[in-house]
Design a protein around this motif. Structure first.
Motif, PDB file in Angstrom:
ATOM      1  N   HIS A   1      37.951  16.917  63.335  1.00 57.72           N
ATOM      2  CA  HIS A   1      39.221  17.603  63.522  1.00 57.72           C
ATOM      3  C   HIS A   1      39.099  19.057  63.071  1.00 57.72           C
ATOM      4  CE1 HIS A   1      43.470  18.497  63.464  1.00 57.72           C
ATOM      5  NE2 HIS A   1      43.750  17.288  63.925  1.00 57.72           N
ATOM      6  N   PRO A   2      39.492  20.016  63.920  1.00 59.18           N
ATOM      7  CA  PRO A   2      39.291  21.423  63.558  1.00 59.18           C
ATOM      8  C   PRO A   2      40.062  21.860  62.311  1.00 59.18           C
ATOM      9  CG  PRO A   2      40.665  21.223  65.522  1.00 59.18           C
ATOM     10  CD  PRO A   2      40.095  19.868  65.258  1.00 59.18           C
ATOM     11  N   PHE A   3      41.227  21.282  62.064  1.00 62.90           N
ATOM     12  CA  PHE A   3      41.990  21.678  60.881  1.00 62.90           C
ATOM     13  C   PHE A   3      41.328  21.149  59.609  1.00 62.90           C
ATOM     14  CE2 PHE A   3      46.133  21.763  63.561  1.00 62.90           C
ATOM     15  CZ  PHE A   3      45.659  22.865  64.243  1.00 62.90           C
ATOM     16  N   THR A   4      40.860  19.911  59.672  1.00 58.17           N
ATOM     17  CA  THR A   4      40.170  19.333  58.524  1.00 58.17           C
ATOM     18  C   THR A   4      38.885  20.091  58.233  1.00 58.17           C
ATOM     19  OG1 THR A   4      41.101  17.170  59.028  1.00 58.17           O
ATOM     20  CG2 THR A   4      39.202  17.221  57.555  1.00 58.17           C
ATOM     21  N   ASP A   5      38.132  20.416  59.285  1.00 60.78           N
ATOM     22  CA  ASP A   5      36.895  21.174  59.090  1.00 60.78           C
ATOM     23  C   ASP A   5      37.173  22.515  58.429  1.00 60.78           C
ATOM     24  OD1 ASP A   5      35.247  19.257  60.087  1.00 60.78           O
ATOM     25  OD2 ASP A   5      34.652  20.359  61.883  1.00 60.78           O
ATOM     26  N   TYR A   6      38.216  23.203  58.873  1.00 59.68           N
ATOM     27  CA  TYR A   6      38.554  24.512  58.313  1.00 59.68           C
ATOM     28  C   TYR A   6      38.805  24.396  56.814  1.00 59.68           C
ATOM     29  CZ  TYR A   6      41.078  28.862  57.485  1.00 59.68           C
ATOM     30  OH  TYR A   6      41.481  30.078  56.985  1.00 59.68           O
TER      31      TYR A   6
ATOM     32  N   ARG B   1      31.642  24.354  63.176  1.00 62.45           N
ATOM     33  CA  ARG B   1      33.091  24.308  62.979  1.00 62.45           C
ATOM     34  C   ARG B   1      33.741  25.304  63.933  1.00 62.45           C
ATOM     35  NH1 ARG B   1      37.121  26.895  61.893  1.00 62.45           N
ATOM     36  NH2 ARG B   1      35.870  28.797  61.813  1.00 62.45           N
ATOM     37  N   ARG B   2      34.893  24.917  64.535  1.00 63.70           N
ATOM     38  CA  ARG B   2      35.522  25.796  65.523  1.00 63.70           C
ATOM     39  C   ARG B   2      37.039  25.689  65.435  1.00 63.70           C
ATOM     40  NH1 ARG B   2      32.174  24.502  69.808  1.00 63.70           N
ATOM     41  NH2 ARG B   2      30.983  23.398  68.238  1.00 63.70           N
ATOM     42  N   SER B   3      37.700  26.614  66.109  1.00 68.41           N
ATOM     43  CA  SER B   3      39.164  26.658  66.126  1.00 68.41           C
ATOM     44  C   SER B   3      39.735  25.599  67.063  1.00 68.41           C
ATOM     45  CB  SER B   3      39.640  28.043  66.582  1.00 68.41           C
ATOM     46  OG  SER B   3      39.305  28.242  67.956  1.00 68.41           O
TER      47      SER B   3
ATOM     48  N   GLN C   1      36.533  31.167  55.889  1.00 67.23           N
ATOM     49  CA  GLN C   1      37.306  32.405  55.782  1.00 67.23           C
ATOM     50  C   GLN C   1      37.414  33.096  57.143  1.00 67.23           C
ATOM     51  OE1 GLN C   1      38.760  33.314  52.747  1.00 67.23           O
ATOM     52  NE2 GLN C   1      38.022  31.258  52.258  1.00 67.23           N
ATOM     53  N   ALA C   2      37.021  32.383  58.207  1.00 66.58           N
ATOM     54  CA  ALA C   2      36.998  32.988  59.548  1.00 66.58           C
ATOM     55  C   ALA C   2      37.395  31.926  60.568  1.00 66.58           C
ATOM     56  CB  ALA C   2      35.634  33.566  59.850  1.00 66.58           C
ATOM     57  N   TYR C   3      38.663  31.541  60.572  1.00 66.29           N
ATOM     58  CA  TYR C   3      39.132  30.422  61.386  1.00 66.29           C
ATOM     59  C   TYR C   3      38.745  30.567  62.851  1.00 66.29           C
ATOM     60  CZ  TYR C   3      42.238  27.418  64.053  1.00 66.29           C
ATOM     61  OH  TYR C   3      42.721  26.498  64.955  1.00 66.29           O
ATOM     62  N   PHE C   4      38.847  31.754  63.415  1.00 65.96           N
ATOM     63  CA  PHE C   4      38.660  31.926  64.854  1.00 65.96           C
ATOM     64  C   PHE C   4      37.194  31.972  65.280  1.00 65.96           C
ATOM     65  CE2 PHE C   4      42.953  33.565  64.158  1.00 65.96           C
ATOM     66  CZ  PHE C   4      43.645  32.802  65.077  1.00 65.96           C
ATOM     67  N   GLU C   5      36.271  32.013  64.342  1.00 68.97           N
ATOM     68  CA  GLU C   5      34.859  32.010  64.682  1.00 68.97           C
ATOM     69  C   GLU C   5      34.333  30.578  64.797  1.00 68.97           C
ATOM     70  OE1 GLU C   5      32.486  34.360  62.075  1.00 68.97           O
ATOM     71  OE2 GLU C   5      33.815  36.110  62.185  1.00 68.97           O
ATOM     72  N   THR C   6      33.308  30.407  65.625  1.00 66.12           N
ATOM     73  CA  THR C   6      32.563  29.149  65.652  1.00 66.12           C
ATOM     74  C   THR C   6      31.404  29.312  64.690  1.00 66.12           C
ATOM     75  OG1 THR C   6      33.196  28.677  67.941  1.00 66.12           O
ATOM     76  CG2 THR C   6      31.247  27.549  67.081  1.00 66.12           C
TER      77      THR C   6
END
Length: 248
Positions: free
Chosen positions: A146-151, A182-184, A157-162
């Motif tokens: 899940h992208p939110f859990t990974d973040y 990890r990705r958005s 510190q860079a949500y929009f980056e992969t």
């Protein structure tokens, strides 16, 4: 030589993973029931198990009447999968990021890819290949981190980056450092649309009652916030600029 970023990790994990995949709660009582709930009736269908691991899904599909082919980047995982399926499936070593040149156009009814795409930086070429091999109206089912859990977990510190990130896995015997990307949320969903898939189900799974009994601490965490995301999509035809359909 494979370019799969987790090749060494999964070669190290293979024996422990194969031994525990049917009982480890995150797999057996969380991700797998959720992913299976998105599958269509597989009897008589041609299924590609993309990232088959030790063969748990392949065995399930075969037992329900599917014709199964599959691949994994780890030779040790493929060895376990071949043993588990008893020669009933056509399995090979292959990196998911490479073209599926052994699969003909429009020859597959269902592509299943559980917890595999996180090891690929750019999903678009992979999803285009899935689209190519599926029959018109064919189904793709994937499970993802899940992208939110990974973040949160990776303290990004860079949500929009992969981003290439690493975690320590201890649940399959020993300690193994496992890389993934990890990705958005946009980069989780948009590649499916870019590859001409229509999303029909998006599922944030909840742990089962079996999970509660086996691991109450992690059950409490997962009932409050998901670790995985499961997606079902269907192949649609490409469209011209005037809106008419092209043969996919």
């Amino acid at each position: 030589m494979t370019s799969h970023i987790a090749y060494d990790a999964y070669e190290a994990l293979a024996d422990g993973f194969a031994a525990k995949v049917d009982t480890k709660p995150h797999n057996a009582y969380y991700e797998r029931p959720a992913t299976l709930s998105l599958l269509p009736d597989v009897a008589g269908k041609r299924v590609l198990d993309a990232g088959c691991g030790p063969g748990a899904y392949a065995e399930w599909l075969l037992d329900r009447g599917a014709t199964v082919s599959g691949f994994d980047a780890s030779p040790s995982m493929i060895a376990h999968a071949r043993k588990r399926t008893g020669g009933r499936a056509e399995l090979r070593v292959h990196d998911i990021s490479a073209p599926l040149d052994f699969v003909a156009d429009a020859s597959i009814d269902l592509v299943l890819s559980p917890l595999v795409l996180e090891y690929v930086m750019d999903w678009r070429p992979v999803l285009r290949e899935f689209h190519r091999v599926l029959v018109p109206g064919g189904t793709l089912v994937v499970s993802l981190q899940h992208p939110f859990t990974d973040y949160t977990y990776f303290k990004s510190q860079a949500y929009f980056e992969t981003e290439l990130v690493f975690s320590e896995w201890t649940g399959f015997g020993g300690r193994v450092r496992v890389p993934c990307y990890r990705r958005s949320l946009t980069e989780t969903l948009q590649p499916f649309l870019d590859a001409q898939f229509a999303l029909s189900r998006v599922l944030e799974p909840k742990p089962t009652e079996e999970f509660r009994s086996a691991d109450p601490r992690h059950y409490a965490e997962l009932i409050a916030f998901p670790a995985f995301l499961c997606i079902r999509a269907e192949k649609v035809s490409a469209r011209t600029t005037d809106g008419t359909n092209l043969q996919a």
